[in-house]
Design a protein around this motif. Structure first.
Motif, PDB file in Angstrom:
ATOM      1  N   LEU A   1      -8.065  -8.835   8.129  1.00 34.97           N
ATOM      2  CA  LEU A   1      -8.790  -7.937   9.032  1.00 34.97           C
ATOM      3  C   LEU A   1      -8.650  -8.345  10.506  1.00 34.97           C
ATOM      4  CD1 LEU A   1     -12.070  -7.340   6.976  1.00 34.97           C
ATOM      5  CD2 LEU A   1     -10.208  -5.714   7.340  1.00 34.97           C
ATOM      6  N   ASP A   2      -8.059  -9.504  10.731  1.00 42.46           N
ATOM      7  CA  ASP A   2      -7.756  -9.934  12.099  1.00 42.46           C
ATOM      8  C   ASP A   2      -6.930  -8.881  12.824  1.00 42.46           C
ATOM      9  OD1 ASP A   2      -8.976 -12.241  12.639  1.00 42.46           O
ATOM     10  OD2 ASP A   2      -7.236 -13.559  12.319  1.00 42.46           O
TER      11      ASP A   2
ATOM     12  N   GLN B   1     -13.365  -5.187  -0.656  1.00 43.05           N
ATOM     13  CA  GLN B   1     -12.578  -4.349   0.237  1.00 43.05           C
ATOM     14  C   GLN B   1     -13.203  -4.520   1.623  1.00 43.05           C
ATOM     15  OE1 GLN B   1     -12.290  -0.367  -1.462  1.00 43.05           O
ATOM     16  NE2 GLN B   1     -11.140  -1.182  -3.193  1.00 43.05           N
ATOM     17  N   GLY B   2     -12.368  -4.947   2.550  1.00 42.23           N
ATOM     18  CA  GLY B   2     -12.889  -5.270   3.877  1.00 42.23           C
ATOM     19  C   GLY B   2     -12.443  -4.260   4.924  1.00 42.23           C
ATOM     20  N   PHE B   3     -13.327  -4.022   5.886  1.00 45.22           N
ATOM     21  CA  PHE B   3     -13.031  -3.001   6.915  1.00 45.22           C
ATOM     22  C   PHE B   3     -13.580  -3.429   8.267  1.00 45.22           C
ATOM     23  CE2 PHE B   3     -13.649  -0.991   2.814  1.00 45.22           C
ATOM     24  CZ  PHE B   3     -12.507  -0.202   2.687  1.00 45.22           C
TER      25      PHE B   3
ATOM     26  N   ALA C   1      -8.257  -2.298   7.584  1.00 47.05           N
ATOM     27  CA  ALA C   1      -8.726  -2.247   6.190  1.00 47.05           C
ATOM     28  C   ALA C   1      -7.854  -3.155   5.337  1.00 47.05           C
ATOM     29  CB  ALA C   1      -8.660  -0.810   5.654  1.00 47.05           C
ATOM     30  N   ALA C   2      -8.495  -4.055   4.569  1.00 49.51           N
ATOM     31  CA  ALA C   2      -7.748  -4.956   3.696  1.00 49.51           C
ATOM     32  C   ALA C   2      -8.490  -5.070   2.379  1.00 49.51           C
ATOM     33  CB  ALA C   2      -7.606  -6.332   4.340  1.00 49.51           C
ATOM     34  N   ILE C   3      -7.763  -4.913   1.278  1.00 44.66           N
ATOM     35  CA  ILE C   3      -8.430  -4.963  -0.023  1.00 44.66           C
ATOM     36  C   ILE C   3      -7.721  -5.946  -0.944  1.00 44.66           C
ATOM     37  CG2 ILE C   3      -9.150  -2.560   0.245  1.00 44.66           C
ATOM     38  CD1 ILE C   3      -7.126  -1.786  -1.876  1.00 44.66           C
TER      39      ILE C   3
END
Ligand code: MG
Length: 349
Positions: free
Chosen positions: A90-91, A126-128, A95-97
């Motif tokens: 996410l840097d 799941q990151g946002f 969106a990264a899952i």
């Protein structure tokens, strides 16, 4: 499951606030599971997964974070590596899952092989970027997406896949719980055994304390603390499992703080040492060696008390007694000896 999940995130150094979305009728279960872990109030979910996530996101709107991770409580074995990979991605990406490449061949029930090339199994977290995902959720109320990545992608947000973990399974079908328990047990697969031995001499008095139980006797036991040979042997056994010295090095007899002390404090200190290493005590077994007093009538009470002090079930504790057939100092009734064995499970490091 919720407790394991919450702890996984709580133990991660880069996670700030954790908020749990629950069903309206799950308040009691929630409090029982994580009431002591989380100070933050929980959120009551909606009729669909999407609605529940949206309510969770809105709960952060007052003080919006930069990043947010959305996770299924049904994935209790998420580890710090997976969480870190999502956060790191996410840097640079919105969106990264977590996901796993499919290794099995795929086939339709109705016939026909499916090419697995480029197919991944989607997991959580799941990151946002918080701004991006809350805007998306507010704009999409048709409740069609099975996960947040799908929703984000429909809004034009590119999704980055990062490696999840085999053990990050979603406990869904019968049997999944057993699989989860096997993964969990394997984490504490470093099994240690420690031994402890202690002796206290008789002196004038009217009772002794053994394994936390007061037993009337013609003598007392001499010692700086309450001279509980049983608890002292078990304390040393536990310390032995984690290579943390012995009871004397933690509670020196020269320290006036421990004069007449309840030896429960010593046992709990040793157990705390195990917990600090992420482990647990699996079993305690102690043998009391003396001619008198008779231990038998007090055995059940001793098991119950040791279990209570140690935070274990009674079936994880054993108290036994023997004489030395009149031989040696115990045979001459000069004092009581105790021999303890502890089994401890630690995580592999
Ligand atoms: Mg002692």
């Amino acid at each position: 499951m919720l407790r394991h999940t919450v702890k996984a995130f709580q133990d991660h150094p880069n996670i700030g606030l954790i908020k749990v979305v629950i069903g309206a009728d799950h308040e009691e279960l929630y409090t029982k599971a994580v009431g002591d872990l989380l100070q933050e109030s929980h959120i009551i979910g909606g009729a669909t997964r999407q609605e529940s996530v949206r309510r969770g996101l809105e709960a952060f709107a007052d003080q919006p974070p930069k990043l947010i991770l959305i996770h299924d409580a049904a994935r209790p074995l998420v580890d710090s590596g997976v969480i870190s990979r999502v956060i790191e991605a996410l840097d640079a990406k919105p969106a990264a899952i977590a996901a796993m490449p499919i290794v099995d061949s795929l086939r339709r029930e109705t016939g026909g092989a499916v090419d697995r090339e480029g197919l991944w199994q989607v997991q959580t977290p799941q990151g946002f970027w918080y701004d991006a995902i809350i805007t998306t959720h507010r704009a999409s109320t048709d409740d069609l997406a099975t996960d947040d990545a799908t929703l984000a992608e429909r809004a034009g947000i590119p999704i980055t896949l990062v490696e999840g973990a085999m053990s990050n399974l979603k406990v869904t079908r019968a049997g999944d719980l057993t699989t989860a328990e096997i993964f969990l047990a394997a984490r504490l697969g470093d099994i240690r055994t420690g031994s402890g031995f202690d002796v206290h001499e008789f002196e004038p008095g009217d009772h002794v304390t053994i394994c936390g139980v007061r037993v009337p006797h013609t003598h007392a036991l001499k010692g700086h603390s309450d001279a509980d040979v049983g608890l002292h042997a078990l304390t040393d056994a536990i310390l032995g499992c984690i290579g943390l010295g012995d009871i004397g090095s933690h509670f020196p007899p020269t320290d006036p703080r421990w004069r007449g002390a309840d030896s429960a404090v010593f046992l709990q200190h040793a157990i705390e040492g195990v917990k600090e290493r992420g482990g647990l005590v699996a079993h305690l077994d102690v043998t009391i060696i003396c001619e008198r007093p008779k231990v038998g009538p007090h055995r059940a009470a001793m098991v119950a008390r040791v279990a209570e002090i140690a935070g274990l079930r009674p079936d994880q504790v054993s108290v036994k007694a023997t004489t030395t057939e009149g031989l040696g100092f115990t045979g001459r009734r000069e004092g009581i000896a105790a021999q303890g064995i502890a089994t401890v499970r630690l995580p592999f490091v």
